[in-house]
Design a protein around this motif. Structure first.
Motif, short mmCIF file in Angstrom:
data_model
loop_
_atom_site.label_atom_id
_atom_site.label_comp_id
_atom_site.label_asym_id
_atom_site.label_seq_id
_atom_site.Cartn_x
_atom_site.Cartn_y
_atom_site.Cartn_z
N LEU A 100 41.59 23.13 46.07
CA LEU A 100 42.10 24.21 45.66
C LEU A 100 41.18 25.35 45.72
N LEU A 101 40.00 25.21 45.30
CA LEU A 101 39.01 26.32 45.60
C LEU A 101 38.74 26.50 46.88
N PHE A 102 38.64 25.54 47.73
CA PHE A 102 38.56 25.82 49.45
C PHE A 102 39.31 26.63 49.78
N THR A 103 40.93 26.31 49.47
CA THR A 103 41.98 27.21 49.89
C THR A 103 42.04 28.41 49.33
N SER A 104 41.63 28.26 48.14
CA SER A 104 41.47 29.90 47.52
C SER A 104 40.68 30.79 48.00
N LEU A 105 39.48 30.24 48.39
CA LEU A 105 38.47 30.96 48.99
C LEU A 105 38.99 31.52 50.21
N ILE A 106 39.60 30.59 51.11
CA ILE A 106 40.05 30.89 52.51
C ILE A 106 40.90 32.18 52.38
N GLY A 107 42.12 31.89 51.39
CA GLY A 107 43.03 32.92 51.16
C GLY A 107 42.47 34.23 50.59
N CYS A 108 41.46 34.32 50.10
CA CYS A 108 40.63 35.59 49.65
C CYS A 108 39.80 35.95 50.78
N VAL A 109 39.10 35.32 51.51
CA VAL A 109 38.05 35.89 52.15
C VAL A 109 38.75 36.50 53.56
N LYS A 180 29.18 55.87 52.54
CA LYS A 180 27.96 55.06 52.47
C LYS A 180 28.47 53.89 51.55
N GLY A 181 27.82 52.67 51.73
CA GLY A 181 28.08 51.54 50.79
C GLY A 181 28.91 50.28 51.08
N HIS A 182 29.10 50.23 52.54
CA HIS A 182 30.00 49.11 52.89
C HIS A 182 29.07 47.84 52.87
N LEU A 183 27.88 47.91 52.53
CA LEU A 183 27.15 46.76 52.43
C LEU A 183 27.54 45.93 51.05
N GLY A 187 28.31 42.33 51.27
CA GLY A 187 27.54 41.19 50.56
C GLY A 187 28.81 40.24 49.69
N ASN A 188 29.57 40.73 49.41
CA ASN A 188 30.63 40.07 48.83
C ASN A 188 31.32 38.92 49.78
N LEU A 189 31.56 39.44 50.62
CA LEU A 189 32.03 38.82 51.86
C LEU A 189 31.30 37.54 52.18
N LEU A 190 30.05 38.08 52.32
CA LEU A 190 28.84 37.04 52.84
C LEU A 190 28.92 35.88 51.72
N MET A 479 22.43 39.65 46.41
CA MET A 479 21.71 40.87 46.41
C MET A 479 22.23 42.11 46.85
N LEU A 480 23.09 41.97 48.07
CA LEU A 480 23.75 43.13 48.92
C LEU A 480 24.53 43.64 47.88
N SER A 481 25.65 42.77 47.45
CA SER A 481 26.57 43.30 46.49
C SER A 481 26.11 43.85 45.36
N LEU A 482 25.01 43.43 44.55
CA LEU A 482 24.69 44.20 43.38
C LEU A 482 23.84 45.41 43.76
N ALA A 483 23.24 45.42 45.00
CA ALA A 483 22.61 46.65 45.24
C ALA A 483 23.51 47.84 45.95
N GLY A 484 24.70 47.52 46.47
CA GLY A 484 25.47 48.27 47.40
C GLY A 484 26.30 49.23 46.46
#
Length: 535
Positions: A100-109, A180-183, A187-190, A479-484
């Motif tokens: 379920l976690l695997f499916t949920s992550l795919i559906g989110c990403v 600016k700030g797409h990083l 970062g979230n997607l990464l 780190m990118l998600s927190l810094a962007g």
């Protein structure tokens, strides 16, 4: 009503379509499953579900500990077993949370990745008509330069700060749009893609991985080759057969252990010989606790060490047998317990028959450094004053029954039913290396000496690199998600009557960014200063 009227009359409205409840239920369930909140809840549930695997013994790791848990908790253990408590990571409920976690992550990403790519390809939008409504706004000021020069100056300042910038003309003026700030979203997607990679790696690693534990005594006569029958404990993945194990042989040449004055371990190092091809050459290798021996398709980890006692028994007919039996440490000073069993002794050479009631077993404690005050435990882990205390037993050891049992303890049921009796008296016999002990029937036991042994864990995980890469990418994405911080800025430059221009600016933070007001003031000040020719 005439035919003409009937043709001109409006057609009857079709009946309303009844909503498909099943389709609506599936759509809503999918939306709930693929929401970020559900993914976080499932991730938390997976962490909670892994707790029993850390608290309870697992059959795939140590079946003897599971059997011991059943003996200590005869009422609770069967209930936990039915719930999968001793096989947590192979239980259906753990697999359900995992999938379920695997499916949920795919559906989110996947949708977010599509939207993010679209956002990266889309230019920043034009300036709003009423920028004074934005969270950050700078009032219009008169500029001595023309609108085109002021717009280019503002765009240069923004590009220098790595904003995506677009200059537009129209509506009686020139606008500069920057973003600016797409990083942050990158970062979230990464991070989520890395989490997917870790989940895939763990899943396939469980399917195609295997491991085995082996207690290896020093000596060329004590080596082993990679086979499930050679391991003390082993576990194969669901997609791995015994014939799939790679070939290698290993023998322990030397084991060096260093201890501090307090008895705390300081350094362990094993020197081995490895053969990775049949009939191939043996090569020397050394490895330590934190530096495993890496083979082509497996890694060998050093878990611990101890001492194996070498005993030579001479039976009543003069036949000798020598056994090297590991004694397992029970404390940090290597007070060790073990058993030496001699079932095939006292065979009459005339009849070649073995009397099963004349089998012999020895059980005792080995102290690497005996306490001079007579204490029952070793006072130092290194062999400074080694002493072996043994008790002898004669009778039926119970080995012929074919039932599984521990090789590190005598069968207590044989002692209870009287088929195995102690023959050495109540006090154990004290032996030092080289000493012998003559029993009441004239047989003799000699304490030849000891050899070190190493406890090895052989692990094969084909997706280890994928899990490691996913973990590294996850940290980078975090780190990118927190810094962007995503934000947008606009400048509007309109021509002034006569000469010069008017410049106003606005800013909008797309995410929570406490320092945006300060950055906005710096950019506006730099843009105005540059348009005036100041540095």
């Amino acid at each position: 009503m005439t035919a003409v009227d009937e043709r001109l009359a409006p057609a009857a409205a079709p009946p309303p379509r009844r909503p498909n409840r099943l389709r609506a239920l599936l759509r809503n369930s999918w939306r709930q499953l693929t929401s970020m909140r559900t993914a976080l809840v499932l991730l938390f549930l997976l962490a909670v579900a892994a707790i029993p695997g850390s608290v309870l013994p697992q059959r795939s790791v140590n079946a003897e500990n599971v059997a011991g848990y059943f003996r200590e908790h005869p009422d609770l253990a069967p209930v936990l077993d039915r719930l999968g408590g001793f096989e947590v990571y192979a239980s259906p409920w753990f697999a359900a949370i995992y999938l379920l976690l695997f499916t949920s992550l795919i559906g989110c990403v996947v949708p977010r990745l599509r939207d993010h790519v679209r956002a990266l390809r889309t230019v920043p939008p034009d300036a709003p008509r009423r920028m004074e409504r934005l969270p950050q706004f700078a009032k219009a000021e008169e500029r001595p330069d023309d609108p085109a020069a002021a717009a280019q100056a503002a765009a240069a300042v923004l590009r220098k700060r790595r904003f995506r910038t677009v200059v537009r003309e129209g509506g009686g003026g020139i606008t500069v749009s920057a973003e600016k700030g797409h990083l942050k979203e990158t970062g979230n997607l990464l991070f989520h893609l890395a989490l997917l990679a870790v989940l895939i790696g763990v899943g396939f690693g469980h399917w195609y991985g295997w491991h085995g534990n082996r207690l290896l005594v020093q000596g060329a006569d004590q080596g082993f080759c990679n086979s499930v029958t050679q391991y003390d404990e082993w576990s194969l993945g669901p997609r791995v057969e015994a014939a799939d194990l790679p070939f290698f042989c290993l023998r322990l040449n030397n084991f060096e252990a260093a201890f501090q004055a307090s008895g705390q371990p300081k350094e362990f190092e094993a020197s081995v010989e490895v053969q990775e091809k049949q009939d191939g050459a043996w090569r020397q290798a050394r490895f330590t606790v934190n530096d495993p021996l890496r083979l082509s398709r497996a890694n060998i980890h050093l878990l611990g060490h101890g001492y194996a006692v070498e005993l030579r028994y001479t039976d009543r007919y003069g036949a000798q047998q020598t056994k090297i039996v590991p004694f397992l440490p029970r404390d940090g000073m290597f007070t060790s317990e073990g058993v030496a069993q001699f079932p095939d002794v006292n065979i009459d050479p005339k009849t070649n028959r073995r009397e099963e009631n004349l089998q012999v077993g020895f059980e005792g404690v080995y102290l690497p450094t005996v306490d001079p005050r007579g204490g029952p435990a070793s006072i130092f882990p290194d062999e400074k004053d080694p002493v072996l205390f043994l008790s002898a037993y004669r009778g039926n050891l119970g080995l012929d029954a074919g039932l599984p049992g521990s090789v590190y303890a005598l069968d207590r049921s044989q002692l209870v039913n009287g088929k195995l009796k102690q023959v050495s008296g109540e006090r154990p016999q004290r032996l030092t290396p080289g000493q012998s002990w003559t029993l009441d029937d004239g047989t003799k036991l000699e304490f030849v000496g000891t050899r070190p042994f190493a406890t090895l864990a052989v692990r094969a995980d084909p997706t280890q690199s994928l899990v490691l890469g996913g973990a590294v990418l996850g940290l980078i994405g975090l780190m990118l998600s927190l810094a962007g911080h995503r934000r947008r800025l606009w400048f509007r430059i309109t021509p002034r009557d006569g000469s010069g221009s008017l410049m106003e600016a606005g800013g909008l933070p797309r995410t929570d960014y406490p320092g945006f007001d300060e950055e906005f003031d710096q950019i506006v000040g730099a843009a105005r200063g540059r348009s005036e020719g100041t540095p």
